[in-house]
Motif scaffolding. Structure first.
Motif, PDB file in Angstrom:
ATOM      1  N   GLY A  30     -17.915 -36.951   3.269  1.00  0.00           N
ATOM      2  CA  GLY A  30     -18.848 -35.957   3.785  1.00  0.00           C
ATOM      3  C   GLY A  30     -18.162 -35.047   4.787  1.00  0.00           C
ATOM      4  N   THR A  31     -18.736 -34.939   5.988  1.00  0.00           N
ATOM      5  CA  THR A  31     -18.125 -34.110   7.031  1.00  0.00           C
ATOM      6  C   THR A  31     -17.208 -34.919   7.944  1.00  0.00           C
ATOM      7  OG1 THR A  31     -20.117 -34.376   8.384  1.00  0.00           O
ATOM      8  CG2 THR A  31     -19.976 -32.411   7.000  1.00  0.00           C
ATOM      9  N   GLY A  32     -16.845 -36.128   7.506  1.00  0.00           N
ATOM     10  CA  GLY A  32     -15.831 -36.903   8.222  1.00  0.00           C
ATOM     11  C   GLY A  32     -16.354 -37.785   9.334  1.00  0.00           C
ATOM     12  N   HIS A  49      -7.723 -42.822   5.531  1.00  0.00           N
ATOM     13  CA  HIS A  49      -7.836 -42.083   4.287  1.00  0.00           C
ATOM     14  C   HIS A  49      -9.299 -41.719   4.025  1.00  0.00           C
ATOM     15  CE1 HIS A  49      -3.811 -43.776   3.576  1.00  0.00           C
ATOM     16  NE2 HIS A  49      -4.344 -44.952   3.882  1.00  0.00           N
ATOM     17  N   GLY A  50      -9.507 -40.548   3.458  1.00  0.00           N
ATOM     18  CA  GLY A  50     -10.858 -40.119   3.110  1.00  0.00           C
ATOM     19  C   GLY A  50     -10.854 -39.293   1.843  1.00  0.00           C
ATOM     20  N   ASN A  51     -11.875 -39.494   1.015  1.00  0.00           N
ATOM     21  CA  ASN A  51     -12.083 -38.680  -0.185  1.00  0.00           C
ATOM     22  C   ASN A  51     -13.384 -37.896  -0.035  1.00  0.00           C
ATOM     23  OD1 ASN A  51      -9.895 -40.073  -1.232  1.00  0.00           O
ATOM     24  ND2 ASN A  51     -11.101 -41.308  -2.650  1.00  0.00           N
ATOM     25  N   GLU A  52     -13.401 -36.665  -0.496  1.00  0.00           N
ATOM     26  CA  GLU A  52     -14.636 -35.879  -0.506  1.00  0.00           C
ATOM     27  C   GLU A  52     -14.632 -34.961  -1.720  1.00  0.00           C
ATOM     28  OE1 GLU A  52     -18.091 -34.095  -0.229  1.00  0.00           O
ATOM     29  OE2 GLU A  52     -17.521 -35.947   0.785  1.00  0.00           O
ATOM     30  N   ILE A  53     -15.797 -34.828  -2.358  1.00  0.00           N
ATOM     31  CA  ILE A  53     -15.894 -34.071  -3.603  1.00  0.00           C
ATOM     32  C   ILE A  53     -16.278 -32.615  -3.386  1.00  0.00           C
ATOM     33  CG2 ILE A  53     -18.310 -34.737  -3.993  1.00  0.00           C
ATOM     34  CD1 ILE A  53     -17.666 -34.857  -6.979  1.00  0.00           C
ATOM     35  N   LEU A  54     -17.043 -32.308  -2.309  1.00  0.00           N
ATOM     36  CA  LEU A  54     -17.496 -30.945  -2.056  1.00  0.00           C
ATOM     37  C   LEU A  54     -16.477 -30.188  -1.214  1.00  0.00           C
ATOM     38  CD1 LEU A  54     -21.307 -31.378  -1.310  1.00  0.00           C
ATOM     39  CD2 LEU A  54     -20.262 -30.404  -3.351  1.00  0.00           C
ATOM     40  N   ALA A  83     -14.772 -31.678   7.204  1.00  0.00           N
ATOM     41  CA  ALA A  83     -14.246 -32.995   7.557  1.00  0.00           C
ATOM     42  C   ALA A  83     -12.833 -32.892   8.112  1.00  0.00           C
ATOM     43  CB  ALA A  83     -14.271 -33.921   6.338  1.00  0.00           C
ATOM     44  N   GLY A  84     -11.977 -32.100   7.453  1.00  0.00           N
ATOM     45  CA  GLY A  84     -10.602 -31.956   7.929  1.00  0.00           C
ATOM     46  C   GLY A  84     -10.534 -31.400   9.335  1.00  0.00           C
ATOM     47  N   THR A  92      -9.720 -32.027  15.077  1.00  0.00           N
ATOM     48  CA  THR A  92     -10.080 -31.666  16.451  1.00  0.00           C
ATOM     49  C   THR A  92     -10.377 -32.901  17.293  1.00  0.00           C
ATOM     50  OG1 THR A  92     -12.367 -31.293  15.730  1.00  0.00           O
ATOM     51  CG2 THR A  92     -10.926 -29.367  15.883  1.00  0.00           C
ATOM     52  N   THR A  93     -10.922 -33.936  16.666  1.00  0.00           N
ATOM     53  CA  THR A  93     -11.164 -35.190  17.393  1.00  0.00           C
ATOM     54  C   THR A  93      -9.851 -35.810  17.844  1.00  0.00           C
ATOM     55  OG1 THR A  93     -13.203 -35.596  16.155  1.00  0.00           O
ATOM     56  CG2 THR A  93     -12.172 -37.497  17.232  1.00  0.00           C
TER      57      THR A  93
END
Length: 575
Positions: A196-198, A224-229, A236-237, A242-243
């Motif tokens: 999603g938005t991470g 690791h993260g996967n996102e389709i949209l 998310a990136g 920024t975090t």
């Protein structure tokens, strides 16, 4: 959150984003124009950086969506030089700058009062959790209201921060109890397959579960993260980067995020530099919840995943005693099967999912398989099912985003231990509203501290409401028992159309349906369910241009389900 008017803003977005799409397509149609040339560069950058399967239409839609959300995005991430360190942000900024130079759209001006309210709200946020709450609320409304078809098809529901934090603490606690390692330890890889938005990875960085000395290693190699949209992937990136910058002072691009359909490449070799090649020790997240379109009229069918669905068929479906097993191909059950395959011989899966898997005949094969494939199973049932005793079930954790009950489930894989799994079940409490439930989740340290009961599954795969074996000794009504012949009556895909208590009313409904069908053959297509109910069979007949005139014969009497006499329209083409 109503003070910011998310819902009203989201309702306006669909039309405004569509206007942006039209404007962008108009600019790109001039193939030698600066926007068209820059778009080719933009698309090549996206494909080279993220995924070479990105289409031009996906890129255009993302630009339009980002144009609408850009003022909020800029307010949330004000002060960060993303162009210098984030390649997707840099490519997006160059493309948007070109679009701005060529007839900037005035559509967003109608939302300026809302954007101003967001800026004031963001300026008042003085903690990391606050920014995440705004992001979750924003994109939950963005997709569920403004782009409802996308949300329904992909099962998008964004996760309350309390649930995210509880899952992360629980994964860490269970990992430590079972294997003597924590999320911070070297070699413990963590994957959110539905980023999603991470939020999950962001909250993990902020949680303190990762020691400061381990942050750089974790961020560079073990998260690791996967996102389709595409838009959610971009957010998310930036969110994760920024975090990390806030925590370390180092504006490093996050390398662990992949634009991909998690269900699609599960069986393939992981590409170096794209998908994580090391074994994944922990999988966390909120899988999508979507069993498919409610009606063929929706024209919004889910993706099919033949390889993954075959894995479900040979495990959960083959071991189930249910007659109708379609619900086993719900996206959240696909996610459980995918994670079960991905986790390897040793690790932890921690998901928030519908709680329908805990009980009922359709998921008995799923429960049998989980008990055999995992060493320990922890469940925290949050209730909220609106189809049963909804007062006792209490508030819906995802608000309007879900009508089903919800649970947190943690699965421990350890191939050295002999099955079946030990199952521990806890429930949040009855008659509680949503906020009260979230307060209890926030107050709980982790799933190991939740009051729970040890469950011993029976041979039928029951966890809750276990059936008595006494019933197995009773004489069956059918299948060689008391009645030699039995059935469910004449079944159709549109019972409310072809059955009726009034013969005259039934004639009116079916005349309208057959007239609408004839209009479709003449080129007047419609998905209006007040005029016609489409099924795959009826769509096939229409595609082959098979005429279906109104049957002038009187409706016949039929017994419906199975004790209610009704009138029935007896043309099997409409069954």
């Amino acid at each position: 959150m109503t003070t910011l008017g998310w819902e009203g803003w989201a309702r306006d977005i669909a039309a405004i984003a569509a206007a942006h799409v039209t404007r962008i397509r108009g600019l790109l149609a001039q193939t030698r124009s600066a926007p068209a040339r820059q778009f080719e560069v933009f698309l090549a950058d996206l494909r080279g950086t993220l995924n070479d399967s990105i289409t031009a239409d996906e890129a255009i839609d993302t630009l339009a969506q980002h144009l609408v959300t850009r003022p909020v995005f800029e307010a949330l991430f004000d002060g960060y030089d993303l162009v210098a360190t984030n390649p997707v942000a840099a490519a997006m900024e160059r493309m948007l700058a070109t679009l701005d130079e060529h007839g900037p759209a005035a559509e967003n001006e109608t939302l300026e009062s809302f954007y101003a309210a967001v800026r004031r709200r963001v300026r008042g946020v003085d903690n990391a959790e606050g920014r995440q709450r705004i992001l979750v609320e924003l994109y939950d409304q963005f997709f569920s209201v403004a782009f409802r078809r996308v949300a329904d098809r992909l099962g998008i529901v964004y996760t309350p921060i309390e649930i995210v934090d509880f899952i992360l603490r629980s994964a860490d606690a269970v990992l430590r109890r079972e294997f003597g390692q924590g999320l911070t330890d070297e070699g413990v890889h963590i994957l959110d397959g539905f980023a999603g938005t991470g939020t999950f990875l962001v909250r993990l960085l902020q949680s303190g579960l990762i020691r400061p000395a381990d942050l750089a290693r974790k961020y560079a190699r073990e998260l690791h993260g996967n996102e389709i949209l595409l838009l959610a992937h971009h957010i998310a990136g930036v969110n994760i980067q920024t975090t990390y910058t806030d925590l370390t002072g180092q504006p490093e691009h996050f390398p662990g995020l992949v634009l991909t359909d998690t269900f699609q490449p599960w069986h393939q070799s992981w590409q170096p530099g794209r998908l994580p090649s090391p074994p994944i020790t922990v999988i966390v997240g909120n899988p999508p919840y979507s069993v498919g379109q409610a009606s063929a009229n929706d024209n919004n069918a889910n993706e099919r995943y033949p390889d993954l669905d075959e894995e479900i068929r040979r495990t959960y479906a083959d071991r189930s005693t249910a007659t109708n097993k379609n619900s086993l191909y719900n996206s959240y059950i696909r996610a459980i099967r995918w994670a079960s395959l991905r986790i390897g011989d040793r690790g932890v899966i921690a998901f928030v999912t519908p709680n329908g898997l805990l009980d009922g005949n359709s998921t008995d094969g799923l429960r049998k398989s989980l008990a055999d494939e995992f060493a320990t199973i922890h469940v925290f049932d949050l209730g909220g099912d609106q189809k049963g005793d909804w007062r006792r079930e209490g508030g819906k954790i995802f608000g309007a985003g879900s009508q089903v009950g919800i649970c947190v489930i943690v699965l421990v894989r350890d191939r050295t231990r002999v099955p079946p799994a030990s199952v521990h079940y806890g429930r949040v409490g009855d008659y509680l509203g949503r906020e009260a439930k979230l307060a209890r989740v926030a107050a709980a340290e982790d799933i190991l501290t939740v009051a729970s009961t040890a469950i011993v599954p029976n041979s039928q795969g029951d966890w809750l409401n276990q059936r008595s074996d006494t019933f197995l000794a009773y004489l069956a009504l059918g299948d060689g028992g008391i009645f030699e012949r039995h059935g469910r009556g004449y079944e159709t895909g549109r019972d409310v159309w072809v059955y009726g208590s009034s013969a005259a009313g039934l004639r009116r409904v079916m005349r309208r349906a057959t007239e609408t069908y004839a209009g479709v053959l003449d080129g007047h297509a419609t998905n209006d369910e007040s005029l016609i109910k489409w099924t795959v069979t009826l769509q096939s007949l229409a595609k082959r241009r098979v005429p279906l005139p109104y049957d002038e014969r009187p409706p016949v009497q039929a017994t419906y389900r199975p004790f209610c006499p009704q009138w029935m329209y007896a043309d099997r083409n409409w069954s």
